[in-house]
Design an enzyme around this catalytic site. Structure first.
Site, short mmCIF file in Angstrom:
data_model
loop_
_atom_site.label_atom_id
_atom_site.label_comp_id
_atom_site.label_asym_id
_atom_site.label_seq_id
_atom_site.Cartn_x
_atom_site.Cartn_y
_atom_site.Cartn_z
N ASP A 1 -12.03 -64.22 -77.80
CA ASP A 1 -10.80 -64.99 -77.63
C ASP A 1 -10.97 -66.49 -77.87
O ASP A 1 -10.06 -67.27 -77.59
CB ASP A 1 -10.19 -64.72 -76.26
CG ASP A 1 -9.51 -63.35 -76.20
OD1 ASP A 1 -9.12 -62.84 -77.28
OD2 ASP A 1 -9.37 -62.79 -75.12
N ASP B 1 -6.16 -56.92 -79.59
CA ASP B 1 -5.83 -58.35 -79.42
C ASP B 1 -6.53 -59.22 -80.46
O ASP B 1 -6.05 -60.29 -80.83
CB ASP B 1 -6.23 -58.85 -78.02
CG ASP B 1 -6.04 -57.83 -76.92
OD1 ASP B 1 -6.11 -56.63 -77.21
OD2 ASP B 1 -5.83 -58.23 -75.77
N1 GLY Z 1 -6.36 -59.36 -73.34
C1 GLY Z 1 -5.30 -60.13 -73.80
C2 GLY Z 1 -4.02 -59.77 -73.19
O1 GLY Z 1 -3.95 -59.62 -71.98
O2 GLY Z 1 -3.06 -59.62 -73.88
#
Ligand code: GLY
Length: 374
Positions: free
Chosen positions: A103, A159
């Site tokens: 991320d 994601d």
């Molecule tokens: N893991 C990223 C979200 O909660 O969308």
């Protein structure tokens, strides 16, 4: 049809929602004064930080991005200063390192990356390139970007489709194709192994890290294995749209449309997405954030195809968020309520900074701002 032509059809809604946003942004900013953390959610009318990972919490790029959105919308320098302050705080995360994972795309592309593209700041450029190199370093040549740390060597999650944009930017900026090739290899794997025949998506796929054999598809933040976590579905809609935008690969566009059609079909009776489209029928758990991410993604899909049906679907989601979940008062610094972290987690019916960012981002698009944070 051009996007500018399309967006005229909802000009009244846009004007009203944008004017409310302009009233709400100073409340968000004022309640962040003197904080020693980056806002994530709200408790008792006050901002609170992410639940773990400290400065490395994955949503920490969304607050500066939201502030940049405020600056773009109003020209008020206070938003720019706050975005720059928060971006500087993120430097500590580079030295934390152990808690960083894929991320870094969410953390830096829309904070320092946006700053560099808007202001030309050299420090922001360096931060964004450092983050891109961290993300590239997570690539497994078996064919995917590793999501998380510890022993999860073969884990990839949907994601990540949004994190790929950091790599596309790095290749576009440096002229070095390595980053784009990594992103496309991951997107190809995601097309094959995350997106199901009916257009729904797995949240997590666990691969054999040597061979890319699929070992498991756990529920992740959704209800159960084989279910359809709505925010994961929204990441797919927006992520594949952006992969198409950055590469012109028609296969990504086809998957963007397929995942978008599935999302739209699931919300046709009730435009406020359930947390998981396959959760038990009697379960009312919602995720407004999924609606905001999908709406902004659908607007982008409309922009890059010229097909108005996607814009209409995005605007329908935004209207529902506005009417049913938005808190425009000064009681809370956040706008959207009814967001959910994970089906089986504790964060239910909360505000989330990234929900507000995507909601604001979508409104900026409808308002005629063509800057793309991704
Ligand atoms: N893991 C990223 C979200 O909660 O969308």
């Amino acid at each position: 049809m051009t996007f500018d032509e399309m967006r005229q059809s909802c000009a009244g809604f846009t004007a009203q929602a944008v004017s409310r946003l302009i009233t709400k942004l100073p409340i968000a900013l004022q309640k962040a004064e003197n904080l020693d953390f980056i806002p994530y959610t709200v408790k008792y009318g006050k901002w609170v930080p992410g639940p773990f990972d400290g400065i490395c919490w994955w949503t920490n790029g969304f607050w500066p991005a939201y502030m940049w959105a405020g600056w773009r919308l109003t020209g008020d320098e206070r938003y720019k200063r706050e975005a720059e302050r928060a971006e500087a705080c993120l430097d500590e995360a580079f030295s934390e390192f152990d808690h960083l994972h894929h991320d870094v795309g969410f953390m830096w592309l829309i904070s320092s990356g946006a700053s560099f593209r808007m202001t030309g700041s050299d420090l922001s450029r360096k931060r964004t390139l450092a983050a891109a190199n961290l993300l590239a370093g997570r690539f497994n040549p078996a064919g995917f970007i590793r999501a998380w740390n510890e022993d999860r060597t073969g884990w990839a999650i949907i994601d990540c489709m949004m994190n790929l944009n950091l790599l596309y930017w790095a290749s576009e900026y440096t002229g070095d194709p390595r980053f784009r090739k990594i992103a496309m290899t991951h997107a190809d794997t995601a097309m094959r192994h995350f997106v199901r025949e009916d257009g729904s998506c797995n949240h997590i796929v666990v691969f054999d890290p040597e061979t890319l054999k699929v070992l498991d598809t756990p529920a992740g933040q959704g209800y159960a294995p084989g279910s359809a976590w709505s925010r994961g579905q929204a990441w797919a809609v927006y992520g594949f749209t952006l992969s198409y935008l950055h590469t012109d690969n028609e296969a990504y566009l086809a998957v963007a449309k397929k995942t978008a059609s599935y999302f739209i079909d699931q919300v046709k009776e009730d435009l406020l997405p359930k947390c998981d489209f396959r959760q038990p029928a009697e379960d009312e758990l919602r995720d407004a954030c999924a609606g905001a991410v999908a709406a902004s993604g659908l607007l982008e899909l409309a922009r890059c195809t010229g097909e108005k049906e996607w814009l209409d679907a995005g605007v329908n989601l935004l209207r529902a968020l506005d009417e049913r979940t938005a808190d425009w008062t000064d009681a809370s610094p956040a706008i959207l309520t009814q967001c959910t972290g994970a089906y089986h987690g504790n964060d239910h019916n909360i505000a989330m900074i990234y929900a507000d960012f995507f909601f604001a981002e979508a409104l900026l698009k409808l308002n005629g701002d063509s800057f793309l944070f991704w």
